[in-house]
Motif scaffolding. Structure first.
Motif, PDB file in Angstrom:
ATOM      1  N   UNK A 266       0.839  -1.200   0.000  1.00 16.09           N
ATOM      2  CA  UNK A 266       0.000   0.000   0.000  1.00 16.09           C
ATOM      3  C   UNK A 266       0.876   1.252   0.000  1.00 16.09           C
ATOM      4  N   UNK A 267       0.530   2.207  -0.848  1.00 20.84           N
ATOM      5  CA  UNK A 267       1.150   3.532  -0.794  1.00 20.84           C
ATOM      6  C   UNK A 267       0.197   4.461  -0.059  1.00 20.84           C
ATOM      7  N   UNK A 268       0.750   5.343   0.761  1.00 19.74           N
ATOM      8  CA  UNK A 268      -0.073   6.315   1.482  1.00 19.74           C
ATOM      9  C   UNK A 268       0.552   7.693   1.327  1.00 19.74           C
ATOM     10  N   UNK A 269      -0.329   8.699   1.312  1.00 13.89           N
ATOM     11  CA  UNK A 269       0.138  10.086   1.279  1.00 13.89           C
ATOM     12  C   UNK A 269      -0.831  10.921   2.084  1.00 13.89           C
ATOM     13  N   UNK A 270      -0.392  11.428   3.226  1.00 12.19           N
ATOM     14  CA  UNK A 270      -1.236  12.289   4.030  1.00 12.19           C
ATOM     15  C   UNK A 270      -1.544  13.574   3.301  1.00 12.19           C
ATOM     16  N   UNK A 271      -2.811  13.986   3.309  1.00 11.44           N
ATOM     17  CA  UNK A 271      -3.211  15.187   2.588  1.00 11.44           C
ATOM     18  C   UNK A 271      -3.517  14.886   1.136  1.00 11.44           C
ATOM     19  N   UNK A 272      -3.608  15.940   0.330  1.00 14.20           N
ATOM     20  CA  UNK A 272      -3.962  15.785  -1.083  1.00 14.20           C
ATOM     21  C   UNK A 272      -2.846  15.067  -1.834  1.00 14.20           C
ATOM     22  N   UNK A 273      -3.192  13.926  -2.463  1.00 17.08           N
ATOM     23  CA  UNK A 273      -2.136  13.122  -3.091  1.00 17.08           C
ATOM     24  C   UNK A 273      -2.408  12.708  -4.514  1.00 17.08           C
ATOM     25  N   UNK A 274      -3.329  13.391  -5.224  1.00 17.41           N
ATOM     26  CA  UNK A 274      -3.602  12.916  -6.578  1.00 17.41           C
ATOM     27  C   UNK A 274      -2.465  13.217  -7.547  1.00 17.41           C
ATOM     28  N   UNK A 275      -1.558  14.100  -7.191  1.00 17.79           N
ATOM     29  CA  UNK A 275      -0.412  14.368  -8.064  1.00 17.79           C
ATOM     30  C   UNK A 275       0.559  13.194  -8.101  1.00 17.79           C
TER      31      UNK A 275
ATOM     32  N   UNK B  32       2.590   6.128  -7.951  1.00 17.35           N
ATOM     33  CA  UNK B  32       2.224   4.887  -7.257  1.00 17.35           C
ATOM     34  C   UNK B  32       1.877   3.795  -8.255  1.00 17.35           C
ATOM     35  N   UNK B  33       1.375   4.182  -9.440  1.00 18.97           N
ATOM     36  CA  UNK B  33       1.101   3.182 -10.470  1.00 18.97           C
ATOM     37  C   UNK B  33       2.399   2.507 -10.901  1.00 18.97           C
ATOM     38  N   UNK B  34       3.466   3.287 -11.037  1.00 18.23           N
ATOM     39  CA  UNK B  34       4.767   2.717 -11.431  1.00 18.23           C
ATOM     40  C   UNK B  34       5.357   1.848 -10.330  1.00 18.23           C
ATOM     41  N   UNK B  35       5.013   2.132  -9.080  1.00 17.73           N
ATOM     42  CA  UNK B  35       5.556   1.354  -7.964  1.00 17.73           C
ATOM     43  C   UNK B  35       4.953  -0.051  -7.891  1.00 17.73           C
ATOM     44  N   UNK B  36       3.802  -0.244  -8.521  1.00 14.19           N
ATOM     45  CA  UNK B  36       3.198  -1.569  -8.554  1.00 14.19           C
ATOM     46  C   UNK B  36       2.535  -1.983  -7.256  1.00 14.19           C
ATOM     47  N   UNK B  37       2.114  -1.027  -6.424  1.00 15.34           N
ATOM     48  CA  UNK B  37       1.439  -1.374  -5.173  1.00 15.34           C
ATOM     49  C   UNK B  37       0.010  -1.807  -5.467  1.00 15.34           C
ATOM     50  N   UNK B  38      -0.634  -2.400  -4.458  1.00 13.09           N
ATOM     51  CA  UNK B  38      -2.001  -2.889  -4.635  1.00 13.09           C
ATOM     52  C   UNK B  38      -3.047  -1.819  -4.367  1.00 13.09           C
ATOM     53  N   UNK B  39      -2.739  -0.838  -3.516  1.00 17.20           N
ATOM     54  CA  UNK B  39      -3.706   0.209  -3.175  1.00 17.20           C
ATOM     55  C   UNK B  39      -2.971   1.490  -2.816  1.00 17.20           C
ATOM     56  N   UNK B  40      -3.694   2.589  -2.922  1.00 15.53           N
ATOM     57  CA  UNK B  40      -3.149   3.904  -2.608  1.00 15.53           C
ATOM     58  C   UNK B  40      -4.143   4.637  -1.722  1.00 15.53           C
ATOM     59  N   UNK B  41      -3.683   5.045  -0.527  1.00 14.68           N
ATOM     60  CA  UNK B  41      -4.525   5.752   0.436  1.00 14.68           C
ATOM     61  C   UNK B  41      -4.091   7.212   0.487  1.00 14.68           C
ATOM     62  N   UNK B  42      -5.028   8.124   0.224  1.00 12.61           N
ATOM     63  CA  UNK B  42      -4.721   9.545   0.278  1.00 12.61           C
ATOM     64  C   UNK B  42      -6.036  10.306   0.450  1.00 12.61           C
ATOM     65  N   UNK B  43      -6.064  11.582   0.055  1.00 10.75           N
ATOM     66  CA  UNK B  43      -7.291  12.364   0.183  1.00 10.75           C
ATOM     67  C   UNK B  43      -7.436  13.311  -0.999  1.00 10.75           C
ATOM     68  N   UNK B  44      -8.623  13.897  -1.098  1.00  8.09           N
ATOM     69  CA  UNK B  44      -8.926  14.914  -2.110  1.00  8.09           C
ATOM     70  C   UNK B  44      -8.781  14.401  -3.544  1.00  8.09           C
ATOM     71  N   UNK B  45      -9.072  13.119  -3.775  1.00  8.38           N
ATOM     72  CA  UNK B  45      -9.003  12.588  -5.132  1.00  8.38           C
ATOM     73  C   UNK B  45     -10.156  13.140  -5.967  1.00  8.38           C
ATOM     74  N   UNK B  46      -9.858  13.452  -7.225  1.00  8.11           N
ATOM     75  CA  UNK B  46     -10.860  14.027  -8.117  1.00  8.11           C
ATOM     76  C   UNK B  46     -11.390  12.979  -9.094  1.00  8.11           C
ATOM     77  N   UNK B  47     -12.581  13.221  -9.604  1.00  6.17           N
ATOM     78  CA  UNK B  47     -13.305  12.257 -10.430  1.00  6.17           C
ATOM     79  C   UNK B  47     -12.485  11.792 -11.635  1.00  6.17           C
ATOM     80  N   UNK B  48     -12.090  12.702 -12.496  1.00  6.98           N
ATOM     81  CA  UNK B  48     -11.457  12.310 -13.754  1.00  6.98           C
ATOM     82  C   UNK B  48     -10.077  11.679 -13.557  1.00  6.98           C
ATOM     83  N   UNK B  49      -9.194  12.276 -12.738  1.00  2.72           N
ATOM     84  CA  UNK B  49      -7.904  11.611 -12.525  1.00  2.72           C
ATOM     85  C   UNK B  49      -8.058  10.210 -11.924  1.00  2.72           C
ATOM     86  N   UNK B  50      -8.993  10.047 -10.989  1.00  4.94           N
ATOM     87  CA  UNK B  50      -9.196   8.729 -10.387  1.00  4.94           C
ATOM     88  C   UNK B  50      -9.712   7.739 -11.421  1.00  4.94           C
ATOM     89  N   UNK B  51     -10.672   8.162 -12.240  1.00  6.15           N
ATOM     90  CA  UNK B  51     -11.238   7.285 -13.267  1.00  6.15           C
ATOM     91  C   UNK B  51     -10.176   6.864 -14.282  1.00  6.15           C
TER      92      UNK B  51
END
Length: 374
Positions: free
Chosen positions: A285-294, A299-318
């Motif tokens: 799992x990758x985690x980033x306290x606070x806004x982490x959509x940047x 984290x996609x390149x790191x190959x983790x199974x999940x990413x925990x953060x906040x303030x994710x937006x619709x289009x970037x998440x999709x």
């Protein structure tokens, strides 16, 4: 007696200001470093309610994560929202201090606290900050002048390695040279080959000290033309940096992992939500306290199974999920950074056990009404 300056020193040691991003504003906002401190309150934000708590508890310092004055201001007048808070703190003798992106990149820092709150074993940062480049100096000097040379180099700023000073390596050999017409050799004769017992001294130093070290080297060396070589070391990754990668002791489904995050973080109206296959197994799992959509692509390149953060937006998440990226777990911004408050409190308590400290339990998350309240 503990001075505010001593509290600041403990926080700066844990969260070095040099780690702050260039756009950030960290450190002492208001207060006299010479003043005595006996009570320190910790919070994510200096909101009106938190300031009330600090004043009512008679705290002499309020330590927060989010800077009150992040962007440029031209007034802190008492009739402005932020100015009013500062005036109240100053009148009550309560200092205000913030550790923001320097606390994000420190080791341990904000994301370490988040990782531990949800039961992860930390492996390293998402985006490591490189270790500052160092120069390696190699100087050949007659054995009779070695101690003089090393002293001069150390005074000029060389030889510091972490918590160690006056560090150097010496090896012995025989140097040779033939002075030619125009030379004024300290030893030897023009036109004749000369050999001398020499030591090679190796020291490291920050690149910013090059001019001072070269001046000291020339002043301490007995030769007209000292032999030396400077190599800049490559920047290497460190344990410092934004975010953390961790792992669970036992894999669990995204549904179970989301419940784990919900249990580990303070409750908010925003709550905790996840995106991805609910039955997907989660281990890394990758985690980033606070806004982490940047950091989605990172984290996609790191190959983790999940990413925990906040303030994710619709289009970037999709787009992230359609590209095959890790599952996403989105929590309230305040909730992901709140665990840091206890970490910062522990830093100050360890340095000054006589202080009274406490973490504010006031929820400074701005969202106040959810579906369950309607």
């Amino acid at each position: 007696m503990v001075r505010l300056a001593e509290v600041i020193a403990a926080l700066d040691a844990a969260y070095p200001p040099r780690l702050a991003e260039s756009w950030d504003s960290v450190g002492l906002v208001a207060g006299d470093p010479a003043e005595e401190v006996s009570r320190v309150l910790f919070a994510v934000d200096a909101t009106a309610a938190v300031v009330d708590e600090a004043i009512d508890w008679r705290a002499q310092a309020l330590v927060v994560h989010h800077p009150l004055l992040l962007r440029g201001v031209d007034t802190v007048a008492a009739d402005t929202p932020k100015g009013a808070l500062l005036h109240r703190l100053i009148r009550s003798g309560c200092a205000l201090f913030s550790a923001h992106t320097n606390a994000d990149s420190a080791d341990p820092g904000v994301s370490d606290a988040l990782a531990h709150a949800i039961g992860l074993t930390v492996l390293g940062p998402i985006d490591p900050k490189p270790i500052a480049a160092q120069d390696e100096w190699e100087i050949l000097v007659p054995r009779t002048h070695v101690e003089q040379m090393m002293t001069a180099l150390f005074v000029a700023g060389a030889g510091a390695v972490g918590n160690y000073r006056d560090s150097a390596w010496r090896s012995s050999g025989i140097g040779q040279f033939r002075p030619v017409e125009g030379a004024k050799p300290a030893v030897g004769t023009v036109g004749e080959l000369h050999r001398v017992d020499e030591d090679r001294i190796e020291v490291v130093a920050p690149p910013s000290r090059r001019a001072e070290i070269l001046e000291a080297l020339r002043a301490a060396h007995p030769y007209e033309e000292p032999a030396y070589h400077v190599t800049e070391r490559a920047k290497l990754p460190s344990s410092l940096g934004i975010g953390r990668v961790g792992e669970l002791a036992v894999p669990e489904t995204l549904r179970e992992f989301t419940a784990r995050v919900t249990k580990g973080l303070p409750a908010t109206t925003w709550g905790v939500r996840a995106a991805g296959d609910p039955d997907r197994l989660i281990r890394t799992v990758a985690v980033c306290g606070g806004a982490g959509d940047s950091y989605l692509s990172t984290v996609a390149r790191l190959g983790v199974d999940a990413y925990v953060t906040s303030d994710l937006r619709h289009h970037p998440a999709d787009e992230h999920l359609r590209a095959g990226g890790p599952a996403l777990v989105d929590a309230a911004h305040w909730a992901t950074e709140f665990p840091w408050c206890a970490q910062a409190e522990a830093v100050v308590r360890a340095a000054h056990p006589t202080l009274e400290t406490r973490v504010s339990t006031i929820r400074t998350d701005p969202w106040t009404v959810g579906a369950a309240d309607c």
